[in-house]
Design a protein around this motif. Structure first.
Motif, mmCIF file in Angstrom:
data_model
loop_
_atom_site.group_PDB
_atom_site.id
_atom_site.type_symbol
_atom_site.label_atom_id
_atom_site.label_comp_id
_atom_site.label_asym_id
_atom_site.label_seq_id
_atom_site.Cartn_x
_atom_site.Cartn_y
_atom_site.Cartn_z
ATOM 1 N N VAL A 1 55.786 41.888 40.723
ATOM 2 C CA VAL A 1 54.702 42.434 41.506
ATOM 3 C C VAL A 1 53.643 42.382 40.330
ATOM 4 C CG1 VAL A 1 53.838 44.658 42.000
ATOM 5 C CG2 VAL A 1 56.125 43.878 42.836
ATOM 6 N N ARG B 1 50.147 40.641 40.831
ATOM 7 C CA ARG B 1 49.024 41.367 40.594
ATOM 8 C C ARG B 1 48.052 40.951 39.792
ATOM 9 N NH1 ARG B 1 47.254 45.441 37.733
ATOM 10 N NH2 ARG B 1 49.127 45.574 36.494
ATOM 11 N N ARG C 1 46.262 37.767 41.312
ATOM 12 C CA ARG C 1 45.271 38.407 42.249
ATOM 13 C C ARG C 1 44.157 39.130 41.834
ATOM 14 N NH1 ARG C 1 47.363 34.339 44.766
ATOM 15 N NH2 ARG C 1 49.194 34.722 46.254
ATOM 16 N N LEU D 1 43.996 42.344 41.051
ATOM 17 C CA LEU D 1 44.052 43.652 41.597
ATOM 18 C C LEU D 1 44.556 44.766 40.167
ATOM 19 C CD1 LEU D 1 46.168 42.901 44.725
ATOM 20 C CD2 LEU D 1 43.609 43.465 44.886
ATOM 21 N N GLN E 1 46.260 48.514 39.528
ATOM 22 C CA GLN E 1 47.559 49.256 40.047
ATOM 23 C C GLN E 1 47.101 49.990 41.152
ATOM 24 O OE1 GLN E 1 49.180 50.920 36.469
ATOM 25 N NE2 GLN E 1 50.648 49.129 36.285
ATOM 26 N N GLU F 1 44.381 49.728 43.109
ATOM 27 C CA GLU F 1 44.028 49.160 44.279
ATOM 28 C C GLU F 1 45.392 48.310 45.179
ATOM 29 O OE1 GLU F 1 39.739 47.010 42.983
ATOM 30 O OE2 GLU F 1 41.798 45.924 42.379
ATOM 31 N N LEU F 2 46.349 47.991 44.437
ATOM 32 C CA LEU F 2 47.565 47.708 45.077
ATOM 33 C C LEU F 2 48.210 48.994 45.611
ATOM 34 C CD1 LEU F 2 49.673 45.521 45.802
ATOM 35 C CD2 LEU F 2 50.870 46.033 43.348
ATOM 36 N N GLN G 1 48.935 55.178 41.791
ATOM 37 C CA GLN G 1 48.863 54.275 40.887
ATOM 38 C C GLN G 1 50.199 54.335 40.207
ATOM 39 O OE1 GLN G 1 45.385 54.560 38.396
ATOM 40 N NE2 GLN G 1 46.177 53.224 36.773
ATOM 41 N N ILE H 1 53.358 52.512 41.424
ATOM 42 C CA ILE H 1 53.032 51.186 41.054
ATOM 43 C C ILE H 1 53.578 50.816 39.669
ATOM 44 C CG2 ILE H 1 51.647 49.070 40.856
ATOM 45 C CD1 ILE H 1 52.273 50.056 43.792
ATOM 46 N N LEU I 1 54.003 45.449 49.504
ATOM 47 C CA LEU I 1 53.666 44.663 48.351
ATOM 48 C C LEU I 1 53.418 43.176 48.576
ATOM 49 C CD1 LEU I 1 56.078 46.620 45.916
ATOM 50 C CD2 LEU I 1 53.736 46.741 46.039
ATOM 51 N N ALA J 1 50.285 42.586 50.451
ATOM 52 C CA ALA J 1 49.112 42.919 49.547
ATOM 53 C C ALA J 1 48.865 41.902 48.543
ATOM 54 C CB ALA J 1 49.277 44.168 48.884
ATOM 55 N N LEU J 2 49.952 41.235 48.052
ATOM 56 C CA LEU J 2 49.895 40.183 46.998
ATOM 57 C C LEU J 2 49.842 38.758 47.420
ATOM 58 C CD1 LEU J 2 52.563 41.816 44.599
ATOM 59 C CD2 LEU J 2 50.077 41.742 44.354
#
Length: 402
Positions: free
Chosen positions: A14, A18, A21, A23, A25, A27-28, A36, A39, A58, A61-62
């Motif tokens: 992850v 992340r 991408r 991102l 923590q 935002e994810l 946060q 994550i 997850l 999102a990723l």
């Protein structure tokens, strides 16, 4: 023993994706409905990712596959299942060609293929993937050839056996991370059953399609459509004991999926329990529907509802030695181990997972949830414990580098 940097766990993947991408923590976390801090705990390996909704969220999102996070790509090198993986291209070709092959002699006799189709179902339940991989390509091809060239009676029998062969292919490949292949096999099972109007085969195919969708992010409602919808559509046609067993399995699948989407699984569980009374304990499609199986499924459903305490209550109703198949018995111990880990009773959790490994080593060592649980326990255990049975189990399941 490898250091913590060699650990293999979902949170590490992850963190890597992340960063790729771009991102944060937060935002994810916003995307998957987690803080946060949560994550951060996943990424540091301080909190295992065993919740289906979180894992799928997850992955979405990723913008990756679930297998990218759980390590299916690495698991394909596992010597316990390498022989099956090597046969995957031939299995794919058999399903796509549908018996239209170049050259070769006559297909194997139908009676022998029928025996192999039934044997394949038993082999999958025993988690003997090496043997299964060697059977499936020729079995599928030759059954399709009989549907093309045989007389009417031969064609009907070939379609019936092809339903079984495609069904076992779907469940085996789904369990090993070949989602697209599993879906194609489940569709082939459905087409074969529809061709001959076999309601039992159609129910089995709907079960397989629901299973594949349950393992696909964003497709939980689709999974419920195939299981609950299939049970509703076929209810009046499923009348024999074997067909009733498949009806009960559809409701167990619907209960599990209902729990995964946040719906009440109770009505489906009650229907499955009632179906046991009417159908008894049987082995249609080697799914071993019966009282013990319903209880094991209820343990899995309780985990979907995030109720580890309920898992213990259900487990007390069941003597694991009464479970006759390695697949179901190992699942009992895996679910029990998950509940112990959720309650931070790591010694009991490890004991349960070791029992599961003894029963079905191939299945346990290929399960992402087992790898995640073992890695989590390893990171939270004392150093002397990590160098004992837990550390050895961690290496066998791939939670740490060997």
């Amino acid at each position: 023993m490898s250091e913590i940097d060699d650990d293999q766990y979902i949170g590490k993947q992850v963190k890597s994706y992340r960063a790729l991408r771009g991102l944060t923590q937060k935002e994810l976390g916003d995307f998957v409905g987690k803080t946060q801090g949560a994550i951060a705990q996943y990424e540091r390996g301080l909190r295992p990712v065993t919740d289906r909704a979180v894992l799928y969220g997850l992955a979405e999102a990723l913008q990756v596959n679930v297998g990218d996070l759980t390590g299916h790509a690495d698991d394909k090198a596992n010597p316990n299942v390498a022989a099956f993986h090597a046969q995957v291209p031939r299995i794919e070709a058999a399903l796509m060609s549908q018996g239209h092959v170049d050259g070769g002699g006559d297909p194997a006799p139908l009676e022998r293929l029928a025996i192999d189709a039934q044997r394949a179902l038993k082999i999958r339940m025993n988690n003997d993937y090496a043997t299964l991989g060697g059977i499936l390509p020729n079995l599928i091809t030759d059954l399709y050839r009989h549907t093309l060239d045989g007389d009417e009676r031969t064609q009907i029998r070939a379609w019936e056996e092809l339903t079984r062969a495609a069904f076992v292919t779907a469940l085996a490949t789904k369990g090993l991370g070949f989602t697209s292949l599993a879906w194609n096999a489940a569709r082939a099972a459905h087409e074969a059953a529809v061709t001959v109007g076999d309601p039992g085969g159609m129910a089995a195919a709907e079960f397989a399609r629901s299973q594949v969708m349950l393992g696909t992010p964003g497709a939980l409602r689709a999974s419920l459509t195939y299981s609950a919808g299939g049970a509703d559509r076929l209810q009046s046609e499923l009348t024999s004991p074997a067909e009733l067993e498949l009806y009960g399995m559809l409701h167990l699948q619907a209960a599990l999926t209902s729990a995964a989407v946040g719906d009440d699984p109770g009505p489906h569980i009650r229907e499955a329990v009632e179906t046991v009374r009417r159908a008894g304990d049987g082995s249609a499609f080697e799914l071993n529907f019966g009282r013990e199986n319903v209880l094991v499924w209820q343990m899995s459903i309780a985990h979907e509802e995030r109720k580890p305490g309920a898992v213990f209550d259900i487990a007390e109703k069941l003597n694991p030695e009464s479970i006759t198949t390695p697949d179901r018995k190992s699942r009992y111990f895996i679910e029990l181990g998950r509940a112990h880990v959720a309650k931070r009773n790591y010694s009991a959790g490890m004991a349960a997972l070791l029992r599961a490994e003894i029963v079905a080593p191939q299945q346990v060592r290929s399960r992402a949830v087992v790898k995640e649980l073992v890695g989590h326990m390893l990171r939270t255990a004392k150093r002397e414990v990590a160098s004992g049975d837990l550390g050895k189990l961690a290496q066998r399941v791939g939670a740490v580098a060997g």
